[in-house]
Scaffold this active site. Structure first.
Site, mmCIF file in Angstrom:
data_model
loop_
_atom_site.group_PDB
_atom_site.id
_atom_site.type_symbol
_atom_site.label_atom_id
_atom_site.label_comp_id
_atom_site.label_asym_id
_atom_site.label_seq_id
_atom_site.Cartn_x
_atom_site.Cartn_y
_atom_site.Cartn_z
ATOM 1 N N LYS A 13 31.890 30.826 -10.044
ATOM 2 C CA LYS A 13 31.037 31.184 -11.190
ATOM 3 C C LYS A 13 31.696 30.787 -12.516
ATOM 4 O O LYS A 13 31.086 30.125 -13.350
ATOM 5 C CB LYS A 13 30.746 32.701 -11.212
ATOM 6 N N ARG A 88 25.391 43.201 -11.897
ATOM 7 C CA ARG A 88 25.985 43.214 -10.569
ATOM 8 C C ARG A 88 25.467 44.375 -9.715
ATOM 9 O O ARG A 88 25.921 44.561 -8.588
ATOM 10 C CB ARG A 88 27.495 43.347 -10.710
ATOM 11 N N ARG A 127 44.123 30.850 -7.032
ATOM 12 C CA ARG A 127 43.656 30.674 -8.419
ATOM 13 C C ARG A 127 44.770 30.935 -9.447
ATOM 14 O O ARG A 127 45.518 31.892 -9.345
ATOM 15 C CB ARG A 127 42.508 31.640 -8.706
ATOM 16 N N ARG A 160 45.794 36.617 -11.459
ATOM 17 C CA ARG A 160 45.202 37.932 -11.722
ATOM 18 C C ARG A 160 45.713 38.950 -10.709
ATOM 19 O O ARG A 160 45.760 38.652 -9.517
ATOM 20 C CB ARG A 160 43.671 37.828 -11.624
ATOM 21 N N ARG A 171 36.575 43.469 -3.114
ATOM 22 C CA ARG A 171 35.611 42.884 -4.065
ATOM 23 C C ARG A 171 34.469 42.214 -3.307
ATOM 24 O O ARG A 171 33.302 42.297 -3.719
ATOM 25 C CB ARG A 171 36.315 41.886 -4.995
#
Ligand code: AP5
Length: 227
Positions: A13, A88, A127, A160, A171
């Site tokens: 996203k 969400r 990431r 993160r 998640r």
């Protein structure tokens, strides 16, 4: 053009939203980035959201809706908008509808990027993000030219804390339980564009750009109007 961009963690996203915002001249609002900034500010809502974010759970609707409503209202009406990660939950989608309708700025489409869970876990674990300009990298799929540093601004890249595998699985679980129903909410209300996010980043960009261009965004982007 105003769109909601949905998808599970790691679907791409943020990566795609930044590219689309640039191509079509739209404002990109990422709820994750906005909540992380609020959290770092040490404000009362920021302190309240910490335990939820660390555990990979959704922040309560009343906190998110208030913060996102303020961010949306602050955008110029003539600019297009990509809402990345918001709404969400169905109550968030309902609150957004009420706000956009009061502002006379309705949503044009909902873009959903999806991929299989195991691929998503691998992506999120690899990431790296730039704390300065927000550019996102992947150690294998989108590596920076100079290891550990942002190609755009040179800052040192960070990982993160909620990207640890156990938290990513939480998640994903929150996505399947609480966010997937939002797609059903929109199905009878707005055009839904679904894109396979398991292809490489450039191929996904091509797919979603074509789909949005077909909806008229290309014309608006070319003429400097995101609306
Ligand atoms: P948020 O920051 O929104 O995280 P997320 O939705 O879990 O999404 P991610 O940022 O992990 O993934 P992405 O889809 O943007 O993927 P990316 O492009 O980075 O939310 C964090 C937390 O905030 C939530 O858990 C919740 O607590 C809270 N929150 C946020 N919004 C909320 C809301 N509305 N309500 C309640 N709580 C909320 O890509 C991932 C990696 O893969 C990168 O390394 C990238 O380089 C790579 N990559 C991307 N695309 C590809 C590709 N096609 N092929 C190969 N690699 C790729």
């Amino acid at each position: 053009m105003r769109i909601v961009l949905m998808g599970p963690p790691g679907a791409g996203k943020g990566t795609q939203a930044k590219r689309l915002a640039e191509t079509f001249g739209m404002v990109h609002l990422s709820s994750g980035d906005i909540l992380r900034a609020e959290r770092s500010s040490g404000s009362e809502p920021g302190r309240k959201m910490k335990s939820y974010m660390d555990a990979g759970e959704l922040v309560p609707d009343e906190i998110v809706v208030a913060i996102m409503a303020e961010a949306i209202s602050a955008q110029p009406a003539e600019k297009g908008l990509i809402l990345d990660g918001f709404p969400r939950t169905v109550p968030q989608a309902e609150a957004l509808d009420v706000q956009l309708s009061a502002l006379a700025r309705p949503l044009d489409a909902v873009l959903v990027i999806d991929a299989p869970d195991e691929l998503l876990v691998e992506r999120v674990a690899g990431r790296w993000s730039c704390p300065q300009c927000g550019r996102v990298y992947h150690s294998r799929y989108l590596a920076p030219v100079r290891a550990g540093h942002c190609d755009t601004c040179g800052a040192e890249l960070i990982q993160r804390p909620d990207d640890a595998e156990a938290v990513v699985r939480e998640r994903l679980d929150a996505y399947h339980r609480q966010t997937a129903p939002v797609i059903e909410y929109y199905r009878s209300r707005r055009p839904i564009i679904q894109a396979d996010g398991s292809a490489g980043p450039d191929e996904v960009t091509r797919l979603v750009t074509e789909a949005l261009a077909a909806r008229g965004a290309a014309w608006q982007g070319k003429h400097g109007r995101g609306d």
